[in-house]
Design an enzyme around this catalytic site. Structure first.
Site, PDB file in Angstrom:
ATOM      1  N   ILE A  28     -39.102 101.581  -5.964  1.00 49.22           N
ATOM      2  CA  ILE A  28     -40.215 102.285  -6.595  1.00 49.22           C
ATOM      3  C   ILE A  28     -39.865 103.748  -6.831  1.00 49.22           C
ATOM      4  O   ILE A  28     -40.104 104.291  -7.911  1.00 49.22           O
ATOM      5  CB  ILE A  28     -41.496 102.159  -5.759  1.00 49.22           C
ATOM      6  CG1 ILE A  28     -41.989 100.705  -5.769  1.00 49.22           C
ATOM      7  CG2 ILE A  28     -42.593 103.090  -6.291  1.00 49.22           C
ATOM      8  CD1 ILE A  28     -43.247 100.477  -4.938  1.00 49.22           C
ATOM      9  N   GLU A  63     -34.499  99.069 -12.822  1.00 53.01           N
ATOM     10  CA  GLU A  63     -33.545  98.045 -12.403  1.00 53.01           C
ATOM     11  C   GLU A  63     -32.562  97.645 -13.490  1.00 53.01           C
ATOM     12  O   GLU A  63     -31.512  97.062 -13.188  1.00 53.01           O
ATOM     13  CB  GLU A  63     -34.307  96.819 -11.902  1.00 53.01           C
ATOM     14  CG  GLU A  63     -33.456  95.835 -11.136  1.00 53.01           C
ATOM     15  CD  GLU A  63     -34.248  94.657 -10.593  1.00 53.01           C
ATOM     16  OE1 GLU A  63     -33.619  93.687 -10.126  1.00 53.01           O
ATOM     17  OE2 GLU A  63     -35.498  94.696 -10.639  1.00 53.01           O
ATOM     18  N   ASN A  90     -42.347  92.821 -12.416  1.00 51.36           N
ATOM     19  CA  ASN A  90     -42.076  92.774 -10.977  1.00 51.36           C
ATOM     20  C   ASN A  90     -42.758  93.905 -10.231  1.00 51.36           C
ATOM     21  O   ASN A  90     -43.085  93.774  -9.044  1.00 51.36           O
ATOM     22  CB  ASN A  90     -40.566  92.853 -10.717  1.00 51.36           C
ATOM     23  CG  ASN A  90     -39.880  91.514 -10.824  1.00 51.36           C
ATOM     24  OD1 ASN A  90     -40.504  90.469 -10.671  1.00 51.36           O
ATOM     25  ND2 ASN A  90     -38.587  91.536 -11.092  1.00 51.36           N
ATOM     26  N   ALA A 130     -40.914 102.146 -14.060  1.00 47.93           N
ATOM     27  CA  ALA A 130     -40.056 103.049 -14.828  1.00 47.93           C
ATOM     28  C   ALA A 130     -40.588 103.270 -16.231  1.00 47.93           C
ATOM     29  O   ALA A 130     -40.661 104.410 -16.714  1.00 47.93           O
ATOM     30  CB  ALA A 130     -38.627 102.494 -14.880  1.00 47.93           C
ATOM     31  N   ARG A 134     -30.150  94.939   3.897  1.00 48.73           N
ATOM     32  CA  ARG A 134     -30.442  93.593   3.415  1.00 48.73           C
ATOM     33  C   ARG A 134     -29.185  92.740   3.260  1.00 48.73           C
ATOM     34  O   ARG A 134     -29.200  91.532   3.534  1.00 48.73           O
ATOM     35  CB  ARG A 134     -31.187  93.683   2.083  1.00 48.73           C
ATOM     36  CG  ARG A 134     -32.582  94.243   2.224  1.00 48.73           C
ATOM     37  CD  ARG A 134     -33.217  94.500   0.877  1.00 48.73           C
ATOM     38  NE  ARG A 134     -34.619  94.876   1.021  1.00 48.73           N
ATOM     39  CZ  ARG A 134     -35.406  95.200   0.003  1.00 48.73           C
ATOM     40  NH1 ARG A 134     -34.927  95.191  -1.235  1.00 48.73           N
ATOM     41  NH2 ARG A 134     -36.666  95.525   0.206  1.00 48.73           N
ATOM     42  N   GLY A 158     -44.044  94.939  -3.115  1.00 47.82           N
ATOM     43  CA  GLY A 158     -44.760  95.257  -1.881  1.00 47.82           C
ATOM     44  C   GLY A 158     -45.406  96.622  -1.837  1.00 47.82           C
ATOM     45  O   GLY A 158     -46.066  96.964  -0.850  1.00 47.82           O
ATOM     46  N   GLY A 159     -45.212  97.447  -2.885  1.00 53.24           N
ATOM     47  CA  GLY A 159     -45.834  98.775  -2.885  1.00 53.24           C
ATOM     48  C   GLY A 159     -45.240  99.719  -1.858  1.00 53.24           C
ATOM     49  O   GLY A 159     -45.933 100.584  -1.311  1.00 53.24           O
ATOM     50  N   GLU A 168     -44.171  95.185 -24.269  1.00 48.59           N
ATOM     51  CA  GLU A 168     -44.067  94.311 -23.101  1.00 48.59           C
ATOM     52  C   GLU A 168     -44.093  92.864 -23.582  1.00 48.59           C
ATOM     53  O   GLU A 168     -45.003  92.450 -24.295  1.00 48.59           O
ATOM     54  CB  GLU A 168     -45.222  94.571 -22.135  1.00 48.59           C
ATOM     55  CG  GLU A 168     -45.419  93.534 -21.057  1.00 48.59           C
ATOM     56  CD  GLU A 168     -44.206  93.383 -20.163  1.00 48.59           C
ATOM     57  OE1 GLU A 168     -43.747  92.232 -19.998  1.00 48.59           O
ATOM     58  OE2 GLU A 168     -43.720  94.408 -19.633  1.00 48.59           O
TER      59      GLU A 168
END
Length: 471
Positions: free
Chosen positions: A450, A434, A47, A20, A300, A52-53, A39
């Site tokens: 993503i 997030e 993260n 983001a 999930r 997992g892309g 950062e």
């Protein structure tokens, strides 16, 4: 909390260097703004880099190629179903509507490379998930960082956000930071003040590694519960926004990943094995009974709840036909996260599963595949799904881990942060990723993070540049 002593000044100040934050930085810079990214960790990516892309897209070229009928409206409905309709529907619709343009942007503007196959993840009505060629989020983060270097966007690492700085009319004028910060030592570094002449974009991610903060939201998530998040996934960015009047939204909805391995820490290599092979092309059983107990392709939340019920010992099983989709298989075998067996009997013995019960479970499952319908749990059956009959057979022991925070601060469709007092935009403050809430409701679908981060990161970057300057 106003200051007149600015250490540095930029048009747009972005906090966080994941999907983001970098999407916002690139868009803002390409719109002509002077941009900086801060950062707190030693390396950028957070993260996002270790994810997992997986990238969900409605109406993609690969779907067209494979004859898969999909639409943003169907993707939106899948999000609402998984989220128990607690999603803010207008935000979820933005993600679904702009998923295809986000994919094209990543390919055409960043040169991200994806594999040529689609994955069907739990809770999605159809296969719609792209996977980076690298098999991780670094396959997007690295091109983003290259783009930032090309655009000469500075990324200040080891720089921790302390607080937002407000001015007249509660406008966010900048931030206070600790430069040369050494995580996790809160008192380290040098205090500086960075001015944002146009706006601040908050993109600090979730708080999955912040045990103290997540315990406030859900007292069950103590130190005994592992997380897939990196160590820097903590709540100070969210708290800083709350301190200037942002609206907290659904903070107690914290997702556990049902695909994580019992035999490794964090995200590891087993998560992708289960996501891409174990669940869609295999089965999950309780090692204590040898029986399936949930639809392996449900969302999930449903899978995690079922796994944690009755002190179960979940094991995912797949054969040599399904395991070919597991991009991390070699690493899993090398680390002992996944084990291979020549027969179901050997697998049952090694995992202490009742042999006769497991054989019956596999036989019944194969029968369901032959009939084209899982009458036991209504699992969606991909066209290329084959019976579990071809050795070797592979098993992975599973344990849900804290993975994603659905809650955060409230934004609107323009990525403006909304105040708790009047529900109006806080001038000069945007957020994406997030750290925001409302998009996913009670449960986020796999591969929807993503796309959310890129869609709203881009929106935040564009609108931050358009913010009226208040000098």
């Amino acid at each position: 909390m106003r200051t007149k002593k600015w250490t540095e000044e930029y048009d747009v100040v972005i906090i966080g260097s994941g999907f983001a934050g970098l999407a916002a930085a690139i868009e803002a810079k390409e719109k002509g703004a002077d941009v900086v990214v801060i950062e707190k960790m030693r390396t950028p990516g957070g993260n996002s880099a270790i994810s997992g892309g997986l990238f969900a897209v409605a109406g993609s070229p690969l779907q067209t190629r494979d004859g898969i009928v999909d639409s943003p409206d169907l993707m939106h409905q899948d999000m609402l179903n998984a989220g128990m309709n607690l999603n803010h529907p207008e935000l979820a619709q933005v993600v679904a509507d702009q998923s295809l343009s986000a994919l094209h942007w990543s390919i055409e503007n960043l040169a991200v490379q994806y594999k040529e196959n689609l994955n069907h993840l739990g809770g999605h009505s159809v296969p719609r998930t792209y996977t980076t060629k690298s098999g991780s989020g670094s396959g997007i983060i690295q091109p983003m960082l290259s783009k930032c270097r090309q655009l000469e966007i500075p990324i200040k690492i080891k720089t921790r956000l302390n607080r937002m700085i407000s001015g007249a009319n509660d406008r966010i004028e900048g931030i206070e930071v600790q430069s040369d910060y050494h995580f996790p030592h809160e008192q380290s570094g040098i205090t500086q003040h960075i001015r944002a002449k146009k706006a601040v974009v908050l993109a600090t991610g979730g708080f999955g590694s912040d045990v103290k903060f997540r315990l406030i939201q859900d007292p069950r998530l103590n130190n005994n519960i592992d997380t897939t998040n990196h160590k820097g996934a903590t709540a100070e960015g969210l708290i800083a926004a709350l301190e200037v009047g942002a609206t907290p939204l659904q903070l107690c909805w914290i997702q556990l990943g049902p695909w994580a391995s019992l035999d490794e820490k964090g995200w590891g290599v087993g998560s992708l094995f289960t996501l891409l092979a174990g669940f869609p092309y295999g089965i999950m059983v309780d090692a204590k009974t040898g029986k399936r107990f949930v639809n392996e392709m449900s969302d999930r939340r449903l899978r995690t709840d079922a796994m944690l019920l009755k002190d179960r010992a979940p094991v995912a099983i797949v054969d040599s036909q399904g395991v070919k989709y597991a991009t991390t298989l070699d690493k899993c075998l090398k680390r002992g996260v996944v084990q291979a067996f020549d027969s179901i009997e050997e697998l049952a013995k090694s995992n202490m599963i009742p042999e006769a019960s497991l054989i019956e479970t596999v036989r019944n499952y194969n029968m369901y595949l032959g009939h084209g319908c899982d009458t036991e749990f209504e699992k969606s059956l991909p066209k290329d799904l084959k019976p579990l009959t071809t050795p070797p057979y592979y098993s992975i022991r599973l344990l849900p881990k804290v993975h994603y925070c659905m809650g955060g601060i409230r934004i609107n469709s323009k990525a403006q942060v909304l105040s708790v007092s009047e529900g109006l935009p806080i001038p000069g403050l945007y957020a994406a990723g997030e750290v925001t809430g409302g998009i996913h409701g009670a449960s986020r679908l796999g591969s929807n993070s993503i796309v959310e981060c890129i869609v709203f990161g881009r929106i935040a970057g564009v609108n931050a540049v358009a913010e009226n300057e208040n000098v």
